[in-house]
Design an enzyme around this catalytic site. Structure first.
Site, PDB file in Angstrom:
ATOM      1  N   SER A 125     -25.689 -27.214 -73.849  1.00 27.59           N
ATOM      2  CA  SER A 125     -26.886 -28.455 -74.704  1.00 27.59           C
ATOM      3  C   SER A 125     -25.921 -29.788 -73.062  1.00 27.59           C
ATOM      4  O   SER A 125     -26.646 -29.568 -72.002  1.00 27.59           O
ATOM      5  CB  SER A 125     -25.331 -29.224 -75.431  1.00 27.59           C
ATOM      6  N   HIS A 126     -24.698 -30.890 -73.680  1.00 24.49           N
ATOM      7  CA  HIS A 126     -25.294 -31.578 -72.491  1.00 24.49           C
ATOM      8  C   HIS A 126     -24.226 -31.645 -71.002  1.00 24.49           C
ATOM      9  O   HIS A 126     -23.950 -32.677 -70.717  1.00 24.49           O
ATOM     10  CB  HIS A 126     -25.051 -32.991 -73.170  1.00 24.49           C
ATOM     11  N   LYS A 181     -26.044 -19.445 -77.128  1.00 29.62           N
ATOM     12  CA  LYS A 181     -25.581 -19.529 -78.329  1.00 29.62           C
ATOM     13  C   LYS A 181     -26.711 -17.917 -79.348  1.00 29.62           C
ATOM     14  O   LYS A 181     -28.081 -18.161 -79.463  1.00 29.62           O
ATOM     15  CB  LYS A 181     -25.703 -20.767 -79.142  1.00 29.62           C
ATOM     16  N   ASP A 221     -31.365 -34.653 -74.597  1.00 24.85           N
ATOM     17  CA  ASP A 221     -30.315 -34.052 -73.602  1.00 24.85           C
ATOM     18  C   ASP A 221     -31.106 -32.344 -73.440  1.00 24.85           C
ATOM     19  O   ASP A 221     -32.324 -32.688 -73.839  1.00 24.85           O
ATOM     20  CB  ASP A 221     -28.582 -33.348 -74.478  1.00 24.85           C
ATOM     21  N   ASP A 225     -31.207 -29.673 -73.825  1.00 27.73           N
ATOM     22  CA  ASP A 225     -31.546 -28.308 -74.517  1.00 27.73           C
ATOM     23  C   ASP A 225     -32.653 -29.150 -75.686  1.00 27.73           C
ATOM     24  O   ASP A 225     -33.168 -28.519 -76.496  1.00 27.73           O
ATOM     25  CB  ASP A 225     -30.754 -27.148 -75.418  1.00 27.73           C
ATOM     26  N   ASP A 254     -31.901 -30.912 -78.464  1.00 27.80           N
ATOM     27  CA  ASP A 254     -30.811 -30.729 -79.799  1.00 27.80           C
ATOM     28  C   ASP A 254     -30.714 -32.682 -79.645  1.00 27.80           C
ATOM     29  O   ASP A 254     -30.518 -32.668 -81.355  1.00 27.80           O
ATOM     30  CB  ASP A 254     -30.275 -29.900 -79.972  1.00 27.80           C
ATOM     31  N   ARG A 255     -30.483 -33.288 -78.809  1.00 29.35           N
ATOM     32  CA  ARG A 255     -30.154 -34.790 -79.243  1.00 29.35           C
ATOM     33  C   ARG A 255     -30.651 -35.438 -79.092  1.00 29.35           C
ATOM     34  O   ARG A 255     -31.865 -35.507 -78.041  1.00 29.35           O
ATOM     35  CB  ARG A 255     -28.249 -34.715 -78.517  1.00 29.35           C
ATOM     36  N   GLU A 278     -22.602 -37.870 -85.885  1.00 28.68           N
ATOM     37  CA  GLU A 278     -22.680 -38.610 -84.880  1.00 28.68           C
ATOM     38  C   GLU A 278     -22.911 -38.639 -83.877  1.00 28.68           C
ATOM     39  O   GLU A 278     -23.148 -39.162 -82.693  1.00 28.68           O
ATOM     40  CB  GLU A 278     -21.012 -38.923 -85.191  1.00 28.68           C
ATOM     41  N   SER A 279     -22.531 -37.427 -83.598  1.00 29.23           N
ATOM     42  CA  SER A 279     -23.308 -37.319 -82.307  1.00 29.23           C
ATOM     43  C   SER A 279     -24.675 -37.051 -81.291  1.00 29.23           C
ATOM     44  O   SER A 279     -24.951 -36.333 -80.368  1.00 29.23           O
ATOM     45  CB  SER A 279     -22.731 -35.282 -81.029  1.00 29.23           C
TER      46      SER A 279
END
Length: 554
Positions: free
Chosen positions: A154-155, A164, A312, A314, A316-317, A400-401
């Site tokens: 991720s980030h 994952k 980010d 990957d 996903d955010r 929230e992230s």
């Protein structure tokens, strides 16, 4: 939380991750399976670690991939496995190791087809593109179902790696699945990889079971189903995206070109040192698109665009930057996105609810009540939204992230994992359709529901301390008040599904805090919110920290 003096600045070149050493250690080191810090450990989203710490190297990936193969056989999963990677330096070595095991096990594996920018080599694949591919393949099938592997931390900083598993529902695997894979992988480490099947990478690439798949075309080609691209195209506005050197670098130019969008792609540079990133709050490089420090470069250019956004590594955010307000707090944008979607998606069921994590803002609760939609509050982790997005009982799931996903226009599942691309495009749609950017829309919500102040504090915690924090109980709260207000509820289980939250949440009418250990880093987190201002928030935080400190002290 102490802010580093160099936060928001470009890194000193002498401090960048030494990539040759990082990759060499991936191949040279062997984990000690008796050391918990060197075992396979699935947190909230897969196994993460660094080869420089002995927690992410070739043996981990070989063992984990074999464990996934064994799990598939046990569960009768015999469709294709979609596998993709992000741009972290350890992702491609892990991709190679995983494919060697998958091919040797005879698993039909679909990998990125490559593109001109990668010279035909397998390219980078966002997490939501894997989820979308799994859902698209499985739609209408009852057997031969597909699943997937996403190789990403991720980030996290450049020296980290991540791995994952997404089962056939397309979302993050639940704890039962990850526990099985984790235990099997660690058993294989103890056995010195006895039981791991493997073939040479060149053979694996040529194996009949290894198939190239155009993830970019499959994902981009479906975007009209989920976003009003016509509104964006005809808006006369100017938008921008910064992929932050992540897995979407080759997606955004295709999106802009294919749909004729007024969208400037600010950079398509891929550099695994991430030397172009501004340093995060602690002076580390972290591709956190919700951090004002990491996003300082995009914030400085906010006046050039009506709305700009970033994702980010990957993808996903999401991070949303508006001309009127700068970088939006993720909670603020979630509230805006929810209010907009549930009033602009007539194809959605009137019964579709709103999913939120219990550490997300209570503004979402007030918005849900205002639009008369059911609220489902769950523990931290996107896996809790998967079933609801699959069956349409949730129209939106967010945390929230800065991670969220939502249904397509007709109420079908688009991605059951977080999707930063559609959340960025949604910010453009909101602005184009309503004539107000998301910051202006949030201001209207605060005029109606009140203006909360929200903050998350991160502090260092080792594995033992995190374990203690994860077992916080209601009995450890003897107080009847929080920051001068009566405590209305103490939670150790989420009201939406009764699952343990791995920490504690204490609520009053106008404020709350939650304390929990991070599932991905050696830190603990205190989330707090007040509808009565900064002073009240500070009181909540001080009382929450006193409680956590007493737990850490044993």
């Amino acid at each position: 939380m102490s802010i580093a003096a160099n936060a928001g600045r470009l890194p000193d070149p002498h401090t960048l991750t030494h990539l040759p050493r990082l990759v060499a250690r991936y191949y040279s080191d062997r984990p000690d399976p008796s050391d918990p810090a060197q075992q396979v450990a699935f947190g909230t989203s897969g196994h993460r670690g660094s080869s420089l710490k002995g927690s992410f190297n070739e043996w981990h990936i070989l063992a984990t991939t074999q464990a996934i193969c064994d799990y598939r056989r046990q569960e009768g999963i015999d469709g294709p496995l979609f596998m993709g990677m992000d741009t972290h330096a350890l992702s491609e070595p892990a991709f190679i190791s995983a494919l060697e095991v998958l091919a040797a096990n005879g698993i039909e594996t679909r990998i990125d087809a490559g593109c001109p920018e990668t010279g035909g080599e397998p390219g980078y694949t966002p997490t939501p593109a894997i989820s979308n591919a799994i859902l698209s393949y499985n739609r209408g099938r009852t057997g031969g179902l597909a699943d997937g592997i996403v190789i990403t931390p991720s980030h996290n900083p450049p020296g980290d790696g991540g791995f994952k598993y997404n089962p056939s529902n397309g979302g993050p695997a639940d704890t039962g699945v990850t526990k099985w894979i984790q235990e099997r992988a660690n058993a294989l480490l103890v056995a010195g990889l006895d039981g791991v099947k493997r073939m040479d990478y060149r053979q694996a690439l040529k194996a009949s079971t290894t198939q190239r798949f155009d993830f970019i075309d499959a994902y981009v080609g479906g975007l009209e189903r989920v976003i009003d691209l016509d509104a964006i195209r005809g808006s006369g506005l100017k938008f921008a995206v910064d992929p932050l050197g992540g897995a979407g670098v080759h997606y955004w130019p295709r999106i802009a070109e294919r749909f004729g969008l007024p969208l400037e792609v600010l950079s398509t540079v891929v550099d695994p040192t991430f030397r172009f990133m501004r340093l995060d709050w602690d002076g580390k490089i972290r591709m956190d698109c919700s951090s004002p420090h990491a996003m300082a470069g995009l914030i400085e250019n906010k006046d050039r665009f009506d709305v700009a956004f970033a994702c980010d590594t990957d993808h996903d955010r999401h991070g949303i930057v508006t001309r009127s307000g700068g970088l939006m707090n993720p909670n603020h944008y979630l509230a805006v996105a929810i209010e907009y979607l549930f009033t602009h998606r007539p194809g959605w069921s009137a019964e579709a609810g709103i999913g939120k994590t219990l550490v997300s803002s209570s503004m979402i609760d007030r918005v849900a009540a205002g639009i008369e939609r059911r609220l489902v509050e769950v523990p931290v982790g996107f896996k809790w939204f998967v079933d609801g997005l699959m069956d349409g009982s949730l129209g939106f799931g967010g945390e929230e992230s800065a991670g969220a996903s939502f249904l397509d226009k007709q109420g079908g599942a688009w991605s059951t994992d977080k999707d930063g691309l559609i959340l960025g495009l949604l910010a453009a749609e909101i602005t184009a359709v309503t004539g107000k950017d998301p910051s202006e829309r949030y201001k209207a919500l605060t005029d109606r529901f009140g203006a909360p102040v929200y903050q998350r504090i991160d502090a260092a915690a080792n594995r033992e301390q995190k374990a203690r924090l994860g077992k916080l109980s209601a009995s450890q709260v003897s107080a009847k008040e929080l920051a001068g207000q009566p405590i209305t509820r103490i939670l150790t289980e989420a009201p939406g599904n009764g699952a343990a939250i791995g920490g504690l949440k204490v609520e009053t009418e106008n404020g709350w805090f939650a304390a929990r250990p991070s599932g991905t880093e050696d830190v603990y987190k205190i989330y707090a919110e007040s509808f009565e201002g900064e002073t009240h928030l500070a009181r909540i935080q001080a009382e929450a920290k006193a409680l956590v400190d007493s737990v850490l002290a044993g």
